[in-house]
Design an enzyme around this catalytic site. Sequence first.
Site, PDB file in Angstrom:
ATOM      1  N   LYS A 143      -8.664   2.965  -2.873  1.00 20.47           N
ATOM      2  CA  LYS A 143      -9.216   2.527  -1.571  1.00 20.47           C
ATOM      3  C   LYS A 143     -10.801   3.075  -1.193  1.00 20.47           C
ATOM      4  O   LYS A 143     -10.896   4.069  -1.122  1.00 20.47           O
ATOM      5  CB  LYS A 143      -8.342   2.794  -0.737  1.00 20.47           C
ATOM      6  CG  LYS A 143      -8.405   1.995   0.727  1.00 20.47           C
ATOM      7  CD  LYS A 143      -7.239   2.255   1.638  1.00 20.47           C
ATOM      8  CE  LYS A 143      -7.479   1.601   2.836  1.00 20.47           C
ATOM      9  NZ  LYS A 143      -6.082   2.042   3.785  1.00 20.47           N
ATOM     10  N   CYS A 150      -6.022  -3.245   1.381  1.00 25.63           N
ATOM     11  CA  CYS A 150      -5.634  -2.978   2.738  1.00 25.63           C
ATOM     12  C   CYS A 150      -7.390  -3.100   3.568  1.00 25.63           C
ATOM     13  O   CYS A 150      -8.084  -4.249   3.614  1.00 25.63           O
ATOM     14  CB  CYS A 150      -5.085  -1.864   3.359  1.00 25.63           C
ATOM     15  SG  CYS A 150      -4.645  -2.118   5.140  1.00 25.63           S
ATOM     16  N   ASN A 201      14.699  15.242  41.599  1.00 28.44           N
ATOM     17  CA  ASN A 201      14.725  15.263  40.213  1.00 28.44           C
ATOM     18  C   ASN A 201      15.739  16.033  39.614  1.00 28.44           C
ATOM     19  O   ASN A 201      16.087  15.975  38.259  1.00 28.44           O
ATOM     20  CB  ASN A 201      13.265  16.180  40.003  1.00 28.44           C
ATOM     21  CG  ASN A 201      12.114  15.058  39.846  1.00 28.44           C
ATOM     22  OD1 ASN A 201      12.401  13.757  40.085  1.00 28.44           O
ATOM     23  ND2 ASN A 201      10.874  15.909  40.029  1.00 28.44           N
ATOM     24  N   SER A 208      22.105   2.552  34.078  1.00 28.29           N
ATOM     25  CA  SER A 208      22.209   2.912  35.410  1.00 28.29           C
ATOM     26  C   SER A 208      22.430   1.522  36.210  1.00 28.29           C
ATOM     27  O   SER A 208      22.402   1.704  37.292  1.00 28.29           O
ATOM     28  CB  SER A 208      20.826   3.404  35.653  1.00 28.29           C
ATOM     29  OG  SER A 208      19.744   2.361  35.735  1.00 28.29           O
ATOM     30  N   GLU A 230       5.775   2.880  34.054  1.00 30.82           N
ATOM     31  CA  GLU A 230       6.184   4.193  34.483  1.00 30.82           C
ATOM     32  C   GLU A 230       5.558   5.451  33.730  1.00 30.82           C
ATOM     33  O   GLU A 230       5.227   6.701  34.657  1.00 30.82           O
ATOM     34  CB  GLU A 230       7.758   4.381  34.384  1.00 30.82           C
ATOM     35  CG  GLU A 230       8.306   3.394  35.278  1.00 30.82           C
ATOM     36  CD  GLU A 230       9.974   3.446  34.942  1.00 30.82           C
ATOM     37  OE1 GLU A 230      10.746   2.543  35.754  1.00 30.82           O
ATOM     38  OE2 GLU A 230      10.493   4.010  34.043  1.00 30.82           O
ATOM     39  N   GLY A 232      21.828   6.111  28.980  1.00 30.92           N
ATOM     40  CA  GLY A 232      22.305   5.967  30.327  1.00 30.92           C
ATOM     41  C   GLY A 232      22.061   4.618  30.912  1.00 30.92           C
ATOM     42  O   GLY A 232      20.994   4.149  30.695  1.00 30.92           O
ATOM     43  N   GLU A 288       0.691  -1.097   0.066  1.00 24.79           N
ATOM     44  CA  GLU A 288       0.016   0.136  -0.066  1.00 24.79           C
ATOM     45  C   GLU A 288       0.915   1.356   0.037  1.00 24.79           C
ATOM     46  O   GLU A 288       2.033   1.298   0.790  1.00 24.79           O
ATOM     47  CB  GLU A 288      -0.946  -0.079   1.322  1.00 24.79           C
ATOM     48  CG  GLU A 288      -1.977   1.213   1.401  1.00 24.79           C
ATOM     49  CD  GLU A 288      -2.745   1.060   2.468  1.00 24.79           C
ATOM     50  OE1 GLU A 288      -3.772   1.715   2.791  1.00 24.79           O
ATOM     51  OE2 GLU A 288      -2.509   0.055   3.516  1.00 24.79           O
ATOM     52  N   SER A 346      17.272   0.126  31.455  1.00 25.88           N
ATOM     53  CA  SER A 346      18.346   0.712  30.732  1.00 25.88           C
ATOM     54  C   SER A 346      19.163  -0.616  30.007  1.00 25.88           C
ATOM     55  O   SER A 346      19.755  -0.616  28.851  1.00 25.88           O
ATOM     56  CB  SER A 346      19.233   1.547  31.387  1.00 25.88           C
ATOM     57  OG  SER A 346      19.839   0.795  32.520  1.00 25.88           O
TER      58      SER A 346
END
Length: 559
Positions: free
Chosen positions: A118, A155, A380, A299, A409, A297, A49, A304
């Site tokens: 389509k 599709c 922080n 950790s 998180e 990072g 497509e 990570s």
Amino acid sequence: MTATRTSSLRIAVAQLNPVVGDIAGNLAKARAARKEAAGQGADLVLFTELFIAGYPPEDLILKPAFVKACEEAVDALVADTADGGPAIAIGTPLKRSSGLHNGLVVADAGERLAERFKIDLPNYGEFDEKRVFQAGPEIQGPVGVRGVRIGFPICEDIWGDLGICETLAESGAEILLVPNGSPYYRGKVDIRQQVVVRQVVESGLPILYANQLGGQDELVFDGASFALQADRSLAFQAPQFEEGLFLTVWERNGEEWRCVEAPVGAIPQAEEADYSACMLGLRDYVDKNGFRDVVLGLSGGIDSAICAALAVDALGADRVRTLMMPYRYTSKDSLRDAEDCARALGIRHDTVAIAEPVEGFTEALSRLFAGTETGVTEENLQSRARGTILMAVSNKFGSMVVTTGNKSEMSVGYATLYGDMNGGFNPIKDLYKMQVYALSRWRNAHLPKGALGPLGEVIPRNIIDKAPSAELRPDQTDQDSLPPYPVLDDILECLVEGEMGVDEIVARGHDRELVHRIEHLLYIAEYKRRQAAPGVKITRKNFGRDRRYPITNRFRDRS
């Protein structure tokens, strides 16, 4: 092209990885695929497509110059077919008197045999085609290609209930070829096949389903093209997450066509599929956007660590560097675990202590903060110092920062804006914490197909076994602020993927006050998610394309 009935047809399925907006590059890919198909003796090459434009092109489609350039590229490909090689069926935007369409061009012997538009434009989840395209005005009949009458639903035309496949069969179609741009989520292969089974039953015709491959921003197109015979049996199965040109050979048996020769491969399941999707999405985001390498990072934590493993598997160890950025609360275990992980992956690993910048911020703010309690703000500052250092490395060396927050998180806002949320792309953005653990264990026992990383344990056992912690204060663990992750993830899946009410979730055995709290955290973290890096879609409902909640929102489900 001819009305002569034929007894065989060789169709090459081009399961390729186009780049949105790279019209010249996509044309070159199409030409190379057609040349390869000619070498295989193919009669027809089926592309996916909007292949020439790349899918989904979103608002690029609103630029007349873009649509014109796509048309010119297709004209060039149509002209190529005068060489006596295979015919083509290729997806492209088409601006016509009836509007701007998600279209398909069928060509052979230097001529356009037909154009198809389509009909059923999707307007849900990650799809927003009604914003930019006009639906085809009517169902168009089959196209005669080398003596075979072929229907070309596009599709979504086979996903809805408009009866398009059945109408094509009634109009004389003998085979249905379906170009697709169907992105991955867990279990999607089975869902596609169920859709096609229904259409085979309704139309009585075999269906060949060609699907795009590759990462495009947050979406991963997993390929896995396939064909079902008229009796619903599987005739062809292309690999998932792999680019290629696959030849299928079809023969007429009376009035019925059957696929008599085609590859049939195994499809990865569960963690293998999810890991492969994350790997492909990260690789294509980095490569298609021109980054030489990445930095993240490291950790000593599991998020990570799995991101580092994904980066190495996607890009190779020489394109990945990691930083450990310790502070006074960083444990010796974390220092060792990060080093062990980097060593197992064979990547460069540097240490940049953050005491000076954190204490510099603290001193600079001391007059403003006088008389207040030390708390989350000071915690922080550690995260934001790390984020600034990673972005400095990115600016200096051109490396893209890989963001490492999981869906659990991000759902409840357990992340720091302009700190650990900094970065260009997040390969685990749509994985809940328990899924991160499952994928980590799986990766330690398997090397995914196409991975550039090493065999064996690449995520140290201690990282998987220890209690997760942000290490922003003494003896901190995630469970100081959050319920156990198995509980949190189940509640979140109910709220996000299931859109379930509080009463329904409580009926599953969860505490009502906890559900209220998680729902509240989910809503108030929307402003953070709007500023988060893009990441690979793995679940049915990711943050961003699928789940679009208002930032300003006072609704709470309280009965």
